[in-house]
Design a protein around this motif. Structure first.
Motif, PDB file in Angstrom:
ATOM      1  N   VAL A  63      40.020  36.719  31.445  1.00 53.40           N
ATOM      2  CA  VAL A  63      39.673  37.930  32.193  1.00 53.40           C
ATOM      3  C   VAL A  63      40.893  38.810  32.468  1.00 53.40           C
ATOM      4  O   VAL A  63      40.868  40.025  32.227  1.00 53.40           O
ATOM      5  CB  VAL A  63      38.991  37.558  33.537  1.00 53.40           C
ATOM      6  CG1 VAL A  63      38.680  38.819  34.342  1.00 53.40           C
ATOM      7  CG2 VAL A  63      37.722  36.756  33.286  1.00 53.40           C
ATOM      8  N   LEU A  64      41.973  38.211  32.981  1.00 54.05           N
ATOM      9  CA  LEU A  64      43.095  39.013  33.453  1.00 54.05           C
ATOM     10  C   LEU A  64      44.038  39.457  32.333  1.00 54.05           C
ATOM     11  O   LEU A  64      44.500  40.611  32.341  1.00 54.05           O
ATOM     12  CB  LEU A  64      43.892  38.235  34.508  1.00 54.05           C
ATOM     13  CG  LEU A  64      43.171  37.953  35.826  1.00 54.05           C
ATOM     14  CD1 LEU A  64      44.099  37.191  36.773  1.00 54.05           C
ATOM     15  CD2 LEU A  64      42.701  39.244  36.477  1.00 54.05           C
ATOM     16  N   ILE A  65      44.355  38.570  31.399  1.00 52.04           N
ATOM     17  CA  ILE A  65      45.327  38.931  30.364  1.00 52.04           C
ATOM     18  C   ILE A  65      44.849  40.133  29.541  1.00 52.04           C
ATOM     19  O   ILE A  65      45.634  41.073  29.307  1.00 52.04           O
ATOM     20  CB  ILE A  65      45.656  37.728  29.462  1.00 52.04           C
ATOM     21  CG1 ILE A  65      46.296  36.605  30.295  1.00 52.04           C
ATOM     22  CG2 ILE A  65      46.589  38.152  28.331  1.00 52.04           C
ATOM     23  CD1 ILE A  65      47.551  37.021  31.055  1.00 52.04           C
ATOM     24  N   PRO A  66      43.577  40.180  29.087  1.00 56.24           N
ATOM     25  CA  PRO A  66      43.127  41.405  28.408  1.00 56.24           C
ATOM     26  C   PRO A  66      43.230  42.643  29.300  1.00 56.24           C
ATOM     27  O   PRO A  66      43.592  43.727  28.817  1.00 56.24           O
ATOM     28  CB  PRO A  66      41.663  41.093  28.058  1.00 56.24           C
ATOM     29  CG  PRO A  66      41.601  39.605  27.992  1.00 56.24           C
ATOM     30  CD  PRO A  66      42.547  39.121  29.047  1.00 56.24           C
ATOM     31  N   LEU A  67      42.931  42.485  30.586  1.00 54.55           N
ATOM     32  CA  LEU A  67      43.058  43.609  31.516  1.00 54.55           C
ATOM     33  C   LEU A  67      44.501  44.092  31.581  1.00 54.55           C
ATOM     34  O   LEU A  67      44.770  45.302  31.535  1.00 54.55           O
ATOM     35  CB  LEU A  67      42.574  43.184  32.904  1.00 54.55           C
ATOM     36  CG  LEU A  67      42.848  44.164  34.055  1.00 54.55           C
ATOM     37  CD1 LEU A  67      42.090  45.466  33.846  1.00 54.55           C
ATOM     38  CD2 LEU A  67      42.472  43.534  35.392  1.00 54.55           C
TER      39      LEU A  67
END
Length: 491
Positions: free
Chosen positions: A477-481
């Motif tokens: 969730v966070l790394i692509p964001l």
């Protein structure tokens, strides 16, 4: 039973002895590496340009102890974290006194204590005490819409009372709202993403690294204006992803028999309202210290402590005292309030601030110091700052080490001049700030509230993912964001 207890005690003692023996062996090696001739220096000047890279080993050891201790040997860590902090601190102070002299060491220690550590701990103490006196009772139905609103409220609250304060206030209402849901792990995971981390990015009250920046001269509202686009983007995206995921999971629950609700819906009530006024007092005290400059200071062994900062810290202590007096005992009991967490923070950060003294001195030396390769790593070929590197390097370290000292390291690496960083270096400071605050959500140990929320949720029978299981969530969730944010904001 007595035999079992004795055996456990012997094992704990043996474990403690083995770990500390290893630590002392490392200490001896580090001390030998640090030994070098030293010239006469002024008070507070430890000669950063002439320090070898081995002086950073105690700082690395301190951070690794904090990161790995609770995971690898939790019982020993709980009993001995203060001893670990003292050990690494002495490994800095003793060689500094022997090799640089008593006066320079005392000056550097007082500078760190009076200008950084004391005001930092006083603010955390005040926010921890006041937020611990605000209790939300009652229960709501944990629908996707309700959960999204609760997460949004907690995200906004984090910049006003700190990520720790907001987590204390909001986690139990969120857990009660979802204690009859079959699938509720994702609610806590996104709570950590938003309330325990990203939500604290808009004021120096929100997260410890930002308050350290404020103490170094960053304007109070600079953080608000310059991190608002990144924070708003991350918040909207995460809330939208959460709502879609929660809606899908609640539809999936319809295929199972409903669970008994241990906390039926009831009217939500807020207790300890006087603490909301006291939080307003905290904000006013900090704004006063930023705007009122009477030009009066106290010289303590060469360290200039300004009057407005002394009055700010006194005001924060008074506000915390008023919270203790005015908040009924049952309200704090409802929050399961105890002094254990703030005691641990005070001891560990004392060690961090001492161990970081030679590191900051070497960083201040820039290309003339031992960290010249790191300076090159965050610089473009033309000498300008590589903001992408600042964002990801600050974030990567903040994911596994405490984000407050990580922020300080890269703040100094970027020049350490708050006025320059707020103007010509604004994007660099924004990248450092966002990396430290946002990416603290990448693991349970990236930011202090993360593990606290994990422990509370697990105690309430939520099947929380393991350390690496949580990182699968953050990686998905966070790394692509953060990659998208890099392209939009930091290139």
């Amino acid at each position: 039973m007595m035999t079992t207890t004795a055996t456990s005690g012997q094992r704990a003692s043996g474990q403690r002895g083995g770990v500390l023996k290893t630590a002392y062996s490392l200490a001896g090696g580090a001390l030998a590496l640090c030994l070098m001739p030293g010239a006469a220096l002024a008070a507070g000047d430890i000669g950063g340009a002439t320090l070898g890279a081995a002086w950073a080993l105690p700082f690395a050891g301190m951070l690794l102890s904090i990161a790995l201790g609770p995971v690898l040997f939790p019982h020993l860590w709980e009993l001995s974290y203060g001893r670990f902090a003292a050990f690494w601190s002495l490994l800095v102070l003793v060689p500094l006194v022997l090799l640089r002299g008593f006066e320079p060491t005392l000056g550097a220690l007082l500078h760190t204590a009076l200008l950084d550590y004391v005001p930092f701990i006083i603010l955390l103490f005040a926010l921890f005490t006041i937020a611990g006196g605000i209790l939300v009772m009652g229960n709501l139905d944990g629908t996707p819409a309700t959960n999204t609103v609760l997460l949004a409220i907690g995200t906004v609250l984090a910049s006003l009372v700190g990520t720790t304060g907001a987590s204390i206030i909001m986690i139990r209402p969120v857990l009660r709202a979802n204690d009859d849901r079959r699938f509720n792990v994702h609610v806590v995971v996104f709570f950590i993403f938003l309330v325990s981390n990203i939500g604290g990015s808009l004021t120096p009250l929100g997260d410890p690294p930002l308050f350290l920046g404020f103490l170094r001269g960053v304007d109070f509202f600079w953080t608000t204006t310059h991190l608002l686009p990144q924070t708003a983007f991350a918040t909207v995206v995460l809330l939208a992803v959460f709502y879609a995921l929660d809606s899908w999971l609640i539809r999936k629950e319809a295929d199972y028999p409903p669970l008994r609700d241990p906390t039926p819906d009831s009217k939500v009530r807020l207790w300890g309202k006087v603490n909301i006024l006291l939080l307003g007092g905290v904000i006013l005290a900090i704004l006063m210290s930023a705007s009122w400059k009477p030009g009066v200071s106290f010289d303590i062994h060469g360290v200039h402590v300004e009057l407005q900062n002394v009055l700010r810290d006194i005001a924060l202590l008074i506000l915390a005292g008023l919270s203790l007096v005015l908040t009924p005992g049952p309200v704090r009991a409802g929050n399961e309030f105890s002094w254990g967490p703030i005691k641990e923070v005070a001891k560990l950060f004392a060690g961090i601030f001492i161990c970081i003294i030679p590191v900051l001195a070497m960083l201040q030396a820039g290309r003339e110091g031992a960290f010249a390769p790191l300076v090159a790593l965050v610089s473009n070929p033309d000498g300008s700052a590589n903001n992408t590197a600042y964002f990801w390097l600050t974030g990567a370290l903040s994911s596994f080490l405490d984000n407050a000292p990580t922020y300080l390291v890269f703040f100094e690496l970027a020049g350490g001049d708050a006025k320059a960083l707020m103007t010509t270096g604004a994007l660099t400071l924004t990248a450092i700030s966002a990396g430290a605050v946002f990416m603290g959500a990448n693991s349970y140990i990236g930011n202090a509230p993360n593990f606290m929320v994990y422990a509370i949720a697990k105690d309430r029978k939520v099947r929380m993912p393991s350390f690496f299981g949580y990182m699968l969530w953050s990686g998905a969730v966070l790394i692509p964001l953060f990659l998208v944010q890099t392209v939009l904001f930091f290139r």
